[in-house]
Design an enzyme around this catalytic site. Structure first.
Site, PDB file in Angstrom:
ATOM      1  N   ASP A 218      -4.289  -9.791  11.515  1.00 40.33           N
ATOM      2  CA  ASP A 218      -2.983 -10.431  11.571  1.00 40.33           C
ATOM      3  C   ASP A 218      -2.942 -11.611  10.595  1.00 40.33           C
ATOM      4  O   ASP A 218      -3.877 -12.400  10.507  1.00 40.33           O
ATOM      5  CB  ASP A 218      -2.731 -10.923  12.996  1.00 40.33           C
ATOM      6  N   GLU A 277      -2.815  -7.281   7.219  1.00 39.64           N
ATOM      7  CA  GLU A 277      -1.383  -7.566   7.232  1.00 39.64           C
ATOM      8  C   GLU A 277      -1.198  -8.749   6.293  1.00 39.64           C
ATOM      9  O   GLU A 277      -1.359  -9.903   6.670  1.00 39.64           O
ATOM     10  CB  GLU A 277      -0.895  -7.922   8.634  1.00 39.64           C
TER      11      GLU A 277
END
Length: 551
Positions: A218, A277
């Site tokens: 993330d 990401e």
């Protein structure tokens, strides 16, 4: 400075063997994203959980997925859907316990599915023990605490804004300020602190030892901030993410972190992977994240954001393949996820969504599917404001705050209190008539979107030219039509996508011997068994459609 990620970790049962497969399985894998809260509920509390996800894994195996990616299920106050982690080694009770996570990994491996889990290294929850200690005055170097500006320190340290809107700084009672690039409940970690490096080494090893096959990182472009924390000098900074480098995102220092993680992953038996990401202003900057000694994949957000337009799609496809190819990495392709409007709605209807899916699955590289897209689910746009839980919804000048619409629990059966999601209701209301789109309703219907996906994934897996097969070779095509060929020993495939709202005639792909493999055209389109016919030597491509041809 060099960092060695050697901290050991204890796991409840130890390593579980992954499914037997090629060592480079990830280069053309189809990875199915499970938003745990909205996938399947086993206990009737209206919230999806790990046991529910485990019980529904056969659906993914039948669909033809190679791996499952699970969104955060860690201990968390749930201020941002679990991306505010209070304990990286514990399962939040709302999702089950550590034994449930272990059981899910073993069940997935038994079905031939690999398991990827989220890791959230940019920030923690404000309930994390470290942050509670920091508020009490100890261990503040693990986070970004700074004095404010102005004679009394009442102004934030700089002009940085939260991605969710509002300032990226919150003041604590002693007068200092802490940085949070997302919600105030998500204080940013300071990766200049050695303890942070060691802690995440331990966290990664904990889950690798339990048996997971990789991590989705993330905010992989975060973690490192520019020295001196300089002002950005403009407002609405969330709109600049991915358009330009910012002093808090896509700093070169993140690559040292990723190289350390790659060494750790490579130290384990079996190919364990990490996908970034990451938002970067150019394809070349994004490619830095997937160099041979860094992460294995990075999400392709330019493709996700691309409109249903032939010229734009060809440009993004070419740029993606060129950039990743320059560092020897595979491209990734994604149409929907838990943060964006579902592509059935975003692209303008189910017809285009089906065509876009077939186009995507024909491209070389790895494909990510978001739960429910195989059902053609649309965005839920009429949720009452009082039920929304996106933390950006009530903060201005950031994201639109409407991410709940793609997170509505998915339907499994034609009827029932939550269309088979669980024995009770669902944490977000499902639309009336949702059951008609359920797995049960679509299974066995050859015209359904679910059966289209099942067939496409089966053909993709079996045909040598698809998946990791040949490169994209563009073919001449009328304006608004994309046509490309992929070839490999054993055969070739031509993919034709018509992005216009009118039927278009083209030469029969592959000539007289060309055979229609699969079409995304809706049932009402007259498509003969061997393909749509036009004048001699031509075929008619339906509006907003895509088809695969064996050559």
């Amino acid at each position: 400075m060099a960092h060695e990620l050697t901290t050991p970790a204890r796991t409840p049962r130890g390593r579980r063997p992954a499914p037997p497969d090629r060592p480079d399985w990830w280069r053309d894998a189809v990875i199915y994203q499970v938003y745990v809260r909205s996938f399947a509920d086993s206990d009737g509390d209206g919230i999806g959980d790990l046991r529910g996800a485990r019980e529904r894994l056969p659906h993914l195996a039948r669909l033809g997925a190679d791996a499952v990616w699970l969104t955060p299920f860690y201990a968390s106050p749930q201020a941002d859907g679990g991306y505010d982690v209070a304990d990286h080694r514990a399962v939040d009770p709302v999702f089950g316990d550590l034994a449930d996570a272990d059981d899910l990994v073993r069940a997935a491996h038994g079905l031939g599915l690999r398991v990827i889990v989220d890791v959230v290294p940019n920030h923690t929850s404000d309930r994390h023990p470290w942050f509670q200690e920091a508020l009490a005055g100890t261990g503040r170097d693990r986070y970004h605490f700074h004095p404010g500006k102005g004679p009394d320190g009442s102004l934030p340290p700089n002009d940085w804004e939260s991605v969710f809107g509002g300032p990226a700084w919150t003041r604590v009672p002693d007068g200092s300020w802490y940085l949070h690039l997302f919600a105030p409940q998500q204080p940013d970690l300071n990766w200049e602190c050695e303890e942070v490096w060691a802690e995440f080494a331990s966290v990664l090893r904990f889950w690798l030892d339990l048996g997971v096959d990789g991590f989705r990182v993330d905010v992989a472009h975060g973690m490192v901030k520019a020295p001196g924390l300089p002002d950005v000098g403009s407002r609405e900074q969330a709109r600049l993410i991915g358009a330009q480098r910012l002093p808090f995102f896509d700093q070169d220092g993140v690559h040292e972190i990723h190289r350390g993680w790659r060494r750790l992953l490579d130290s384990y038996e079996g190919r364990r992977i990490a996908v970034a990401e990451a938002w970067a202003p150019t394809p070349e900057r994004l490619a830095l994240y997937v160099r041979p000694d860094e992460l294995h994949q990075a999400f392709n957000f330019p493709y996700l954001q691309c409109p249903w337009d032939a010229d734009a799609l060809r440009r993004v496809i070419d740029e993606s393949l060129r950039a990743t190819g320059s560092v020897g990495a595979p491209a990734t392709w994604v149409l929907s996820n838990h943060d964006v409007v579902r592509h059935t709605t975003r692209l303008g209807g189910l017809r285009r969504a089906r065509a876009a899916a077939l186009l995507t699955l024909a491209l070389p590289g790895s494909v990510y599917l978001y739960q429910g897209e195989e059902l053609g689910l649309p965005e839920v746009t009429d949720l009452p404001d009082g039920l929304r839980q996106d933390p950006a919804f009530r903060r201005g000048e950031g994201q639109d705050g409407l991410r709940d619409g793609c997170r509505v629990p998915i339907p499994w059966t034609r009827d029932g209190p939550s269309y088979g999601f669980g024995p009770g209701g669902s944490w977000l209301p499902q639309p009336e008539g949702w059951g008609a789109l359920s797995v049960a309703a679509q299974t066995g219907d050859p015209a359904s979107t679910l059966e289209l996906y099942r067939t496409a994934l089966a053909v993709r897996r079996e045909h040598p030219a698809l998946g990791a097969g040949g490169a994209v070779e563009w073919l001449p095509a009328p304006r608004g039509v994309l046509a490309f060929r992929r070839t490999a020993e054993g055969g070739g495939v031509v993919c034709v996508a018509n992005t216009t709202d009118r039927a278009v005639g083209i030469p029969r792909p592959g000539g007289p011997g060309g055979r229609l493999l699969l079409s995304a055209a809706a049932e009402e389109d007259p498509v003969p068994e061997d393909g749509p016919r036009g004048p001699a030597g031509t075929v008619t491509v339906a509006p907003d459609s895509c088809s695969w041809w064996a050559i």
